[in-house]
Design a protein around this motif. Sequence first.
Motif, PDB file in Angstrom:
ATOM      1  N   LEU A 267     -94.865   6.256  49.743  1.00  0.00           N
ATOM      2  CA  LEU A 267     -95.552   5.529  48.678  1.00  0.00           C
ATOM      3  C   LEU A 267     -96.799   4.824  49.208  1.00  0.00           C
ATOM      4  N   SER A 268     -96.694   4.267  50.412  1.00  0.00           N
ATOM      5  CA  SER A 268     -97.842   3.573  51.007  1.00  0.00           C
ATOM      6  C   SER A 268     -98.994   4.532  51.258  1.00  0.00           C
ATOM      7  N   ARG A 269     -98.678   5.720  51.714  1.00  0.00           N
ATOM      8  CA  ARG A 269     -99.735   6.697  51.957  1.00  0.00           C
ATOM      9  C   ARG A 269    -100.409   7.103  50.644  1.00  0.00           C
ATOM     10  N   LEU A 270     -99.619   7.287  49.600  1.00  0.00           N
ATOM     11  CA  LEU A 270    -100.203   7.598  48.297  1.00  0.00           C
ATOM     12  C   LEU A 270    -101.106   6.468  47.821  1.00  0.00           C
ATOM     13  N   ARG A 271    -100.648   5.239  47.999  1.00  0.00           N
ATOM     14  CA  ARG A 271    -101.440   4.098  47.528  1.00  0.00           C
ATOM     15  C   ARG A 271    -102.714   3.939  48.347  1.00  0.00           C
ATOM     16  N   PHE A 272    -102.629   4.125  49.651  1.00  0.00           N
ATOM     17  CA  PHE A 272    -103.816   4.037  50.505  1.00  0.00           C
ATOM     18  C   PHE A 272    -104.854   5.066  50.051  1.00  0.00           C
ATOM     19  N   GLY A 273    -104.377   6.312  49.846  1.00  0.00           N
ATOM     20  CA  GLY A 273    -105.289   7.365  49.407  1.00  0.00           C
ATOM     21  C   GLY A 273    -105.856   7.105  48.024  1.00  0.00           C
ATOM     22  N   GLN A 290    -105.779  12.201  40.198  1.00  0.00           N
ATOM     23  CA  GLN A 290    -104.656  12.986  40.730  1.00  0.00           C
ATOM     24  C   GLN A 290    -105.123  14.201  41.526  1.00  0.00           C
ATOM     25  N   LYS A 291    -106.032  14.981  40.969  1.00  0.00           N
ATOM     26  CA  LYS A 291    -106.490  16.176  41.684  1.00  0.00           C
ATOM     27  C   LYS A 291    -107.238  15.808  42.956  1.00  0.00           C
ATOM     28  N   LEU A 292    -108.076  14.787  42.875  1.00  0.00           N
ATOM     29  CA  LEU A 292    -108.834  14.366  44.054  1.00  0.00           C
ATOM     30  C   LEU A 292    -107.898  13.871  45.153  1.00  0.00           C
ATOM     31  N   LEU A 293    -106.898  13.109  44.775  1.00  0.00           N
ATOM     32  CA  LEU A 293    -105.968  12.577  45.769  1.00  0.00           C
ATOM     33  C   LEU A 293    -105.130  13.695  46.376  1.00  0.00           C
ATOM     34  N   ALA A 294    -104.680  14.641  45.550  1.00  0.00           N
ATOM     35  CA  ALA A 294    -103.896  15.757  46.084  1.00  0.00           C
ATOM     36  C   ALA A 294    -104.703  16.531  47.116  1.00  0.00           C
ATOM     37  N   GLU A 295    -105.962  16.755  46.823  1.00  0.00           N
ATOM     38  CA  GLU A 295    -106.817  17.463  47.776  1.00  0.00           C
ATOM     39  C   GLU A 295    -107.007  16.642  49.047  1.00  0.00           C
ATOM     40  N   ALA A 303     -99.156  30.031  44.191  1.00  0.00           N
ATOM     41  CA  ALA A 303     -98.911  30.868  43.011  1.00  0.00           C
ATOM     42  C   ALA A 303     -98.023  30.175  41.991  1.00  0.00           C
ATOM     43  N   ASP A 304     -97.139  29.313  42.446  1.00  0.00           N
ATOM     44  CA  ASP A 304     -96.173  28.704  41.534  1.00  0.00           C
ATOM     45  C   ASP A 304     -96.511  27.267  41.151  1.00  0.00           C
ATOM     46  N   ASN A 305     -97.112  26.522  42.067  1.00  0.00           N
ATOM     47  CA  ASN A 305     -97.357  25.102  41.831  1.00  0.00           C
ATOM     48  C   ASN A 305     -98.779  24.725  42.204  1.00  0.00           C
ATOM     49  N   LEU A 306     -99.425  23.961  41.346  1.00  0.00           N
ATOM     50  CA  LEU A 306    -100.723  23.409  41.671  1.00  0.00           C
ATOM     51  C   LEU A 306    -100.568  22.337  42.742  1.00  0.00           C
ATOM     52  N   ALA A 307    -101.643  22.075  43.464  1.00  0.00           N
ATOM     53  CA  ALA A 307    -101.619  21.042  44.494  1.00  0.00           C
ATOM     54  C   ALA A 307    -101.221  19.695  43.891  1.00  0.00           C
ATOM     55  N   VAL A 308    -101.760  19.378  42.723  1.00  0.00           N
ATOM     56  CA  VAL A 308    -101.454  18.097  42.096  1.00  0.00           C
ATOM     57  C   VAL A 308     -99.984  18.023  41.713  1.00  0.00           C
ATOM     58  N   GLU A 309     -99.380  19.147  41.313  1.00  0.00           N
ATOM     59  CA  GLU A 309     -97.966  19.149  40.962  1.00  0.00           C
ATOM     60  C   GLU A 309     -97.093  18.939  42.185  1.00  0.00           C
TER      61      GLU A 309
END
Length: 894
Positions: A267-273, A290-295, A303-309
């Motif tokens: 969670l901390s890494r997600l929040r930092f990003g 969301q897309k920017l953070l996933a990247e 093929a099955d899941n987007l990066a954001v998913e």
Amino acid sequence: MTGPVAGDRPDERLADRSAAPDAATPAAGSPAAIRAALSAVDAALAQRFDSDPDADIDRLLRARTDAVDAQVRAAWQACIDEAAPLALFAVGGYGRGELFPQSDIDLLVLADSQAQTAQAEQLGCFFASLWDAGLPVGHAVRSAEQCTEAAADLSVLTAMLEARPLAAGAVAQMALQAAISPSQVWPAREFFIAKREELRLRHARYGDTADNLEPNLKEGPGGMRDVQTLHWMALRIIGTSDLESLVSIGQLGPDELTTLERERRTLSRLRFGLHLVARKREERLRFDYQKLLAERLGHVDNADNLAVEQMMQGFYRSAALVLRIGERLLQRFEEQIEGEAVPVSLDGVFEAFELRRDYIAARDAEWPRDASEVFALFAAWAAHDEIRGLHSQTARALAEALARVPSFVQAEPALRERFIKILRGPHPVHALERMARLGVLGRWIPAFSKVSGRMQFDLFHVYTVDQHTLAVLRNLARFASGVADERFSIAHEVWPRLRKPELLLLAGLFHDIAKGRGGDHSELGGDDARVFCSTMGLSESDTALVEWLVRQHLLMSVTAQKQDIADPDVIHRFATKVADREHLDHLYLLTCADIAGTSPKLWNAWKDRLLADLYTATRLALRRGLEHPVAGAERAAETREAAQAMLAAFGARDDEIAALFARMPEIAFQRGRPDQIAWQAASLRGIALGDTRVRARPVSAHGGAHAGALEVFVHSPDRDGLFAAIVATLDRLGLAIQQARVLDGPQGAIFDTFEVVPTDPRQPPSAEDVERRLEATLAGPLERIKPARRAQPRHLRHFRIVPQIVFASFNKDEAASARTTLSLVCTDRPGLLADVAQTLRKQRLRVYDARIATFGERAEDVFQITDGRDRALDETQQQALRDALLACLEGDSR
């Protein structure tokens, strides 16, 4: 004094004290020096974050905290005399040492009242230096007595609990601790009760689920605030903020600590990003980021899941684990405060379990010895559904034993039979929910674990796949309760006819289980359902029913929303696919539960009536026999007779009824319901052939009225632009059209019927308002009625669907001229239908039928249209309309 210091900004003389003697080198502690130093540190930390996916997030947070500490101390030394009787503390998240890129910097100055007054000017210089450096500083200046008074506010106390000295001696530190000690304010028991209630209310405020489309990383359920709350409780109740020390005293298991710390770091890494991407204090994972953070976190589309998913699934799983462990620790804190309760044994077949403070617990210290005892727990829990929950010790033992729960394929027949008994026993949906939440269901059905936390990056699916599945099961449980729910007009009547309700539960469990695997999830899920049911020993007929329901779970929804269910041919085709009453009953209930479980806003009165009407019409077709399909003339005769009886019951004479029916289009008797025909006929009383009449009434299905939903009937002389004007007016009234049927009546009159629902259910227009506004619109020139111009909602900007425009011509029967079907798929937006209607008007086309369906950001609308001479569109006209629609859809930046 508390709060901002008198004289928040220093005068020029004070500012000069922090100015550098050398203009090229800012003095230490000056705003320029602070800004330059922290900018360099933040840039370096961002580079480390981006370049090393495995970088220790705690080290990054500590490094930023240390850098801010150094600059705050420098500003303190530049403005505050060393001998001044002041003490400086970092509090809140800053005190905890968790300083994210955009976090607030909360400071507390401890000083008695006399020192506050004497040092006001110097303190003003200090805070102004930090503000001028651009730091988001929040501060308070208090004496020890004022700290005690302020700590009456639980949030203020919480911030001071983590006070960390920046420029404070041992005496000041002890004074602060004494001022906020349990003997002075908020004893442990009161603190725990208040914080637990605060946590409950916060969860409720954020939807009581971690599975929102734009979750809050800090405040949402399972977010960082939950972890921090456990730290605060440990500090107040046990006397330590170090959760690791709870292991040695048995309050926390080593595995629980490892899991909690791992998910906290995630969670901390997600929040930092998120702070880096947003470049501001943002705690919510909005679509904008969301897309920017996933990247930025290194996720890549596959093929099955987007990066954001992939990123969001990681968050949801972390949040679920934090919630699971937090629930156990809260119980243990409660026992620490209240003491162990006297166990109460459960009798009979559940004697292996007991209640401890109304939590179910295993009596055997070695529980569970095998997986059968795990299933016995859920059976006992379901049989005593009123209990508070699972005891923390048993929950921990269950977590440690999860690896010993086999998949259904590997299980012994006796264990499979135990699972089936749970489905057939009391409160089976509650049992499945608990098994899912505690990780058992994912072990038993491995395919379910793969959709745990899996989101779909769109606005239609509000919940993750597993949470949606559980919502569907909860809806089925409502149907099973036998209590009528006005939202589902006939579901409580259909449920008792089910031969084996557990089969429908299995269909609900498997209907979306293949999401994210590629391919058709209905077909893949059907394969899974067949394997499961046959392995579990279900009969071939039961297995086939569950498999069929999973494969066809979208059939009824698509038929109702995209086809004209008043058309006997549509009913006949649907009935042929359903084949019998048993399949129809199951499919109807599953469809209602599925739509209502997709989004709280998706189910409405129109869908309720649409599905109920389709169910009823199909049931009659099956009763008549598929070898005897009803013809249009027969349908019209039945409707006419039933409507005549309704009007006669209200005192209308036969000759009057015949005159009213003569003013109505013949096709209306084929397409309309008897009650609708009677209502429309009664609306024509007292008006001449060329007059206009508008009537609106609440939508009701089988007696159940739904607030806000209306059926609107418009009778008026036909003229160009009429449909577009009506649509624009309804749009301005805040009504979304779900279905429109446009019929030509005798002598150039139109008979238009609209099914509408309010876009804001909190402020629905009344039927009288709709009638008044539409009549006023139709009384004047239609050219002045234009679609409303509204800004596009923020979230829609992140979902762009390439417009799809398809034409198909048909000649339905002798009663209708050849028409063209226009199918339009595009991104939804406010006023879309009004703009499309305006485009059709400009092309001088007539609309005969419209079916409007919106799935999150995706609009799927179908129109039956002709040119101005009631002919199907030729290729030139189709191309002209295509170009005009594309210009309307792509050229509008709203």
